[in-house]
Scaffold this motif. Structure first.
Motif, mmCIF file in Angstrom:
data_model
loop_
_atom_site.group_PDB
_atom_site.id
_atom_site.type_symbol
_atom_site.label_atom_id
_atom_site.label_comp_id
_atom_site.label_asym_id
_atom_site.label_seq_id
_atom_site.Cartn_x
_atom_site.Cartn_y
_atom_site.Cartn_z
ATOM 1 N N ARG A 105 0.945 -1.162 0.179
ATOM 2 C CA ARG A 105 -0.059 0.175 -0.190
ATOM 3 C C ARG A 105 0.658 1.570 0.087
ATOM 4 N N GLN A 106 1.977 1.732 0.421
ATOM 5 C CA GLN A 106 2.599 2.027 0.223
ATOM 6 C C GLN A 106 3.989 2.059 -0.449
ATOM 7 N N SER A 108 7.020 4.771 -3.679
ATOM 8 C CA SER A 108 7.337 6.151 -4.081
ATOM 9 C C SER A 108 6.305 6.429 -5.141
ATOM 10 N N HIS A 247 -4.560 1.919 -4.059
ATOM 11 C CA HIS A 247 -3.958 2.367 -4.146
ATOM 12 C C HIS A 247 -3.979 3.985 -3.377
ATOM 13 N N TYR A 248 -2.885 4.470 -4.629
ATOM 14 C CA TYR A 248 -2.878 5.672 -4.730
ATOM 15 C C TYR A 248 -3.368 6.435 -4.205
ATOM 16 N N GLU A 250 -6.688 5.857 -3.405
ATOM 17 C CA GLU A 250 -7.398 6.109 -2.243
ATOM 18 C C GLU A 250 -6.571 6.399 -1.003
ATOM 19 N N ARG A 251 -5.267 6.793 -1.115
ATOM 20 C CA ARG A 251 -4.500 7.317 0.087
ATOM 21 C C ARG A 251 -3.986 8.965 -0.425
ATOM 22 N N ARG A 252 -4.398 9.239 -2.128
ATOM 23 C CA ARG A 252 -5.301 11.047 -2.219
ATOM 24 C C ARG A 252 -6.382 11.399 -1.513
ATOM 25 N N GLY A 253 -7.266 10.053 -1.134
ATOM 26 C CA GLY A 253 -9.007 10.918 -0.238
ATOM 27 C C GLY A 253 -9.527 10.609 -1.542
ATOM 28 N N ARG A 278 -12.768 -2.760 -3.688
ATOM 29 C CA ARG A 278 -13.409 -1.488 -3.672
ATOM 30 C C ARG A 278 -13.942 -0.842 -4.878
#
Length: 398
Positions: A105-106, A108, A247-248, A250-253, A278
């Protein structure tokens, strides 16, 4: 014109209790009648568009055949046969998590602002998102060779945003060798969806665009030029990286996301609906469903492959089985049927109507919309674009 089948319960795992689809499907399925409701309503348009597709299909089959040709020799066939059991066993076990390993999920990434005057006029901005793929080939026998495609590791995504806040996002996946952003933007009215309030993420498939090999003769060549096993790995890599993109986002909201795509992109859109819950919706367009069957009706590939199979101890069910691990027919969708919409051309002779019927039956309760065009000429497209707009808004309200 939209069809809907009675709903069936959805679950993960193999699609058919008892006999799997690759054995149950008739060996002459590629010859079955492709008739649709659009044949009755628009007979001339369907006939003319189908005639055009036969010509275009021969060109694409020749390109794919050129990519696959090195593997038709005795040594190449022997190697491919030795690799098939690995993928057949994965399909037999039906363990989704063992096939579609979740990416980290993390990770770069980089973003570069691009000049796009047309998008700027709509109050938006375009960025080139790039990240390094974390995918490793599942099969140890091809892992090292697959990793040597270094240009294929860097994943570019063209990301259109409104710039004010994270928005509902449509992920779009292009077709085989059709990765040019401007083509997909125009062909699928993506700026129109942007004006409806959607952010857009245009994903670039493995071995396409900047990911192609340095000496590949055309974009997408590498998807099929390294044998059936590595084609299977490319399919799995595509799903892995689409999940990285999710994932990216989702991390951005982002408040939610769905997927659509054409042809090979439709195939992967349908497959992702069986892998990641999702997604708010999946809308495959002219989707590939069973690549092995399609090869049987694509001259000159068909004239090369069909008579050769028995000579090398293979048959069509065995080929299907070897590719089944990445077919959406092998897996139950994780999305409810009312979140699944299939778009299909009645005159399509690349991914013919018979295959769209097959996916529709597998996705019991889903919607199937027919237009009277072919694989690339989408007649009456306005009808299905409006259907998509309303469907997307219902699945993921603003």
């Amino acid at each position: 014109m939209t069809e809907r089948l009675a709903c069936a319960a959805t679950q993960a795992g193999p699609a058919t209790p008892g006999q799997p689809w690759w054995q149950a499907l008739p060996v002459d399925y590629h010859r079955h009648d492709p008739r649709t409701p659009a044949h009755d309503d628009h007979p001339v348009k369907v006939a003319l568009s189908a005639s055009l597709d036969y010509v275009l299909r021969t060109g694409l089959a020749s390109a794919v055949g050129t990519a696959m040709l090195p593997h038709f020799g005795p040594r190449g066939i022997a190697r491919e046969k030795s690799l098939m059991p690995f993928y057949q066993a994965l399909a037999d076990r039906g363990e989704r998590e063992a096939v579609f390993i979740e990416p980290p999920r993390q990770f770069s990434y980089s973003r570069e602002r691009l000049r796009d005057d047309g998008l700027a006029a709509l109050g938006g901005c375009a960025d080139q998102l790039c990240f390094d793929s974390t995918f490793e080939a599942l099969n140890p026998a091809v892992r090292a060779a697959y990793a040597r495609h270094t240009r294929n590791r860097r994943v570019p995504v063209r990301h259109w945003t409104h710039g004010d806040r994270p928005r509902r996002t449509l992920i779009f996946v292009h077709g085989y060798s059709l990765d040019a952003y401007w083509v997909n933007r125009a062909m699928f009215s993506l700026r129109w969806f942007f004006r409806q309030g959607w952010d857009i993420a245009l994903f670039t498939l493995p071995f396409h665009g900047a990911r192609r090999g340095r000496f590949d003769p055309f974009s997408g060549f590498g998807y099929f030029s390294h044998g059936i096993a590595q084609t299977s790995e490319a399919m799995l890599q595509s799903i892995h990286e689409l999940r990285m993109l999710m994932h990216y986002l989702e991390r951005r909201g982002v408040p939610g996301m769905g997927i659509s795509g054409l042809s090979l992109g439709g195939y992967l859109s349908a497959l992702l609906a069986a892998v990641d819950d999702r997604l708010a919706f999946a809308i495959p367009n002219a989707a590939v469903v069973s690549p092995a069957d399609m090869l049987m009706e694509w001259p000159p590939l068909s004239t090369l492959i069909s008579p050769a199979l028995p000579l090398v101890g293979l048959d069509l069910p065995t080929l299907r089985h070897a590719m089944a691990v990445h077919s959406p027919l092998t897996w139950r969708p994780l999305l409810d049927p009312d979140r699944l919409l299939i778009i299909a051309g009645a005159g399509d002779r690349f991914t013919g109507p018979r295959y769209q019927h097959l996916l529709h039956r597998h996705w019991a309760g889903s919607q199937l919309h027919w237009f009277p065009g072919n694989h690339v000429l989408h007649l009456h497209q306005r009808d299905y674009l409006r259907l998509m707009r309303d469907f997307m808004a219902r699945c993921l309200p603003a």
